[in-house]
Structures are given as C-alpha cells and as structure tokens.
Design a protein around this motif. Sequence first.
Motif: not given
Length: 125
Positions: A4-6, A36-41, A98-101, A113-120
């Motif tokens: 996965l590439v965001e 799609w998931f997100r995480q803030a500090p 983004c993640a795939a299952g 089980p599969f996740w991208g590197q994330g994009t800010q």
Amino acid sequence: QVQLVESGGGSAQTGGSHVLSCKHSGRSDYRLFIGWFRQAPGMEREGVAFISTQSGDTDYPKADSMKGRFSISQDKSESTVYLQMNNLKPEDSAMYYCAAGYLGAWRDASSYPFWGQGTQVTVSS
C-alpha cells in the motif's frame, strides 16, 4: 501480501478540501477491503472510512467528528482508493494510513494485516 502506498498528504486550510490516494498491489482477492485510519500525536488511532474493493460497498464510523465530511471511493482499474475530505478542521490534522484486510470487521484495526507508511495531513486555522 498487499503493498500500500499513500499519497496526497500536505497542508490544507480550515474549511478546505483534500484528497488522499492509496494504491494497492500484490495479492488479488475478492475479499479485499481497504480502510483509511488516522492518528494524531497522543491520540488513539481511529477508523475514517472503509470500502470493499470487489463490490464498492462503503462504511463509515459513527463518530460525529467526521460524519458527512469524508467519503471513500475507488478506481478499480488503477487499484487505487481515495479519501475525499471536505470542510476540514484543525482537529483533522493527523497521519493518515490506508490498510488492507481480507477477514474481520472493517471498523476493527486488527482486521488489517497490511498497512501503508502513512501520509501527513495538517489543517491550519
């Protein structure tokens, strides 16, 4: 395996719009779903939007914070899933993944089980 590439992260203004892309490749399976998931500090990771790559069915969390502002779609020919974000708010600032299952509940991060590197994404007021 799914790769996965965001892309598409960056800065946005409050009230503006932004689109993120997630290109997936690798194992082809009719059960594949993308989230799609997100995480803030300092915050917990939260689900944003989910889609079946086979049917195009979508699902969104019930959180009022995002309701009606985010939408997920895909271009099957490009194996790319998009997250359209409208009426952005500073609290939308986060790393978006983004993640795939294949199995499990879409809204459950452990189903992926599969996740991208994330994009800010950073939203300024």
